[in-house]
Design an enzyme around this catalytic site. Structure first.
Site, PDB file in Angstrom:
ATOM      1  N   ILE A   1     -44.923 -28.128  -7.915  1.00  0.00           N
ATOM      2  CA  ILE A   1     -44.672 -27.003  -7.010  1.00  0.00           C
ATOM      3  C   ILE A   1     -44.234 -25.779  -7.808  1.00  0.00           C
ATOM      4  O   ILE A   1     -43.238 -25.810  -8.526  1.00  0.00           O
ATOM      5  CB  ILE A   1     -43.596 -27.342  -5.968  1.00  0.00           C
ATOM      6  CG1 ILE A   1     -43.961 -28.619  -5.205  1.00  0.00           C
ATOM      7  CG2 ILE A   1     -43.407 -26.172  -5.010  1.00  0.00           C
ATOM      8  CD1 ILE A   1     -45.251 -28.540  -4.439  1.00  0.00           C
ATOM      9  N   LYS A   2     -44.993 -24.706  -7.663  1.00  0.00           N
ATOM     10  CA  LYS A   2     -44.720 -23.476  -8.403  1.00  0.00           C
ATOM     11  C   LYS A   2     -43.939 -22.513  -7.514  1.00  0.00           C
ATOM     12  O   LYS A   2     -44.340 -22.242  -6.376  1.00  0.00           O
ATOM     13  CB  LYS A   2     -46.042 -22.848  -8.850  1.00  0.00           C
ATOM     14  CG  LYS A   2     -45.939 -21.860  -9.992  1.00  0.00           C
ATOM     15  CD  LYS A   2     -47.349 -21.463 -10.442  1.00  0.00           C
ATOM     16  CE  LYS A   2     -47.324 -20.558 -11.652  1.00  0.00           C
ATOM     17  NZ  LYS A   2     -48.698 -20.107 -11.996  1.00  0.00           N
ATOM     18  N   LEU A   3     -42.834 -22.010  -8.048  1.00  0.00           N
ATOM     19  CA  LEU A   3     -41.914 -21.157  -7.290  1.00  0.00           C
ATOM     20  C   LEU A   3     -41.538 -19.933  -8.114  1.00  0.00           C
ATOM     21  O   LEU A   3     -41.415 -20.021  -9.344  1.00  0.00           O
ATOM     22  CB  LEU A   3     -40.625 -21.920  -6.969  1.00  0.00           C
ATOM     23  CG  LEU A   3     -40.750 -23.258  -6.238  1.00  0.00           C
ATOM     24  CD1 LEU A   3     -39.581 -24.157  -6.606  1.00  0.00           C
ATOM     25  CD2 LEU A   3     -40.792 -23.022  -4.738  1.00  0.00           C
TER      26      LEU A   3
END
Length: 217
Positions: free
Chosen positions: A82-84
């Site tokens: 998950i890229k944040l």
């Protein structure tokens, strides 16, 4: 150093995967736009092509919606990361997702202090944007060295993922800095194998071999 492909083009990813050069993939909203495809469809296909981490980015900016989007993305495949964005809400979401044992990639990192917070939040990866820092008149590679020193000082497990790679020199300098990963556009990754002296030397060998009149197979 590991190589991730910075692309949402499945044909490019498959080509590099066939060469044995792919350890993972990173995507972002701009790359999804370029693909012209639905994000869930393209991410699912990429996850089927590679075994390593595939970074899929949330589009939300608030914690609650980030978590909802992360839940949808995480269901796509076991190798989803998950890229944040590195914001306060992004850091909070990273901490929560890390506690769920989900892989995370904190992106849009432009300072060593941001990278320090990413490590404190338990990020799997932090993505310093080298090329964009260069665009501002500062040496982006210097940031990689700063982060490497901080992480080594305190034994942080977060991996440094050099991003916004534009040139083969960026790749070389990232490797020299001790970055764990470089995420590289397909064109730049393939160009790492090119050198004019290699071409010249190969042509000489082929010419001389032809003169022997021999065959190996």
């Amino acid at each position: 150093m590991k190589f991730f492909v910075d692309s949402a083009n499945c044909e490019d990813i498959q080509e590099l995967q066939n060469l044995g050069l792919v350890d993972g993939v990173t995507t972002n909203p701009s790359l999804i736009l370029q693909s012209g495809r639905n994000i869930l469809d393209v991410i699912q296909e990429i996850c089927s092509l590679v075994e390593g981490p595939v970074s899929a980015e949330v589009a939300a900016t608030d914690f609650d919606t980030m978590m909802k989007e992360a839940a949808v993305l995480a269901k796509i495949a076991n190798n989803i990361c998950i890229k944040l964005p590195i914001t306060l809400d992004g850091l909070k979401a990273c901490k929560a997702l890390s506690e769920q044992e989900l892989k995370t990639n904190l992106t849009l990192c432009f300072s060593a202090t941001q990278a320090l917070l990413a490590a404190k939040a338990g990020a799997t990866f932090v993505s310093p944007f080298i090329g964009r820092i260069d665009d501002c008149g500062t040496n982006g590679i210097d940031l990689l060295h700063e982060i490497r020193t901080i992480y080594d000082n305190y034994g942080f497990a977060t991996q440094i993922l050099a991003a916004s790679i534009r040139t083969t020199t960026h790749v070389k300098e990232a490797a020299l800095s001790g970055a764990d990963v470089a995420t590289v556009p397909p064109k730049v990754l393939k160009s790492l194998a090119a050198h004019p002296l290699t071409d010249k030397g190969l042509q000489t060998f082929l010419t001389d071999w032809a003169k022997t009149g021999q065959k190996i197979a």
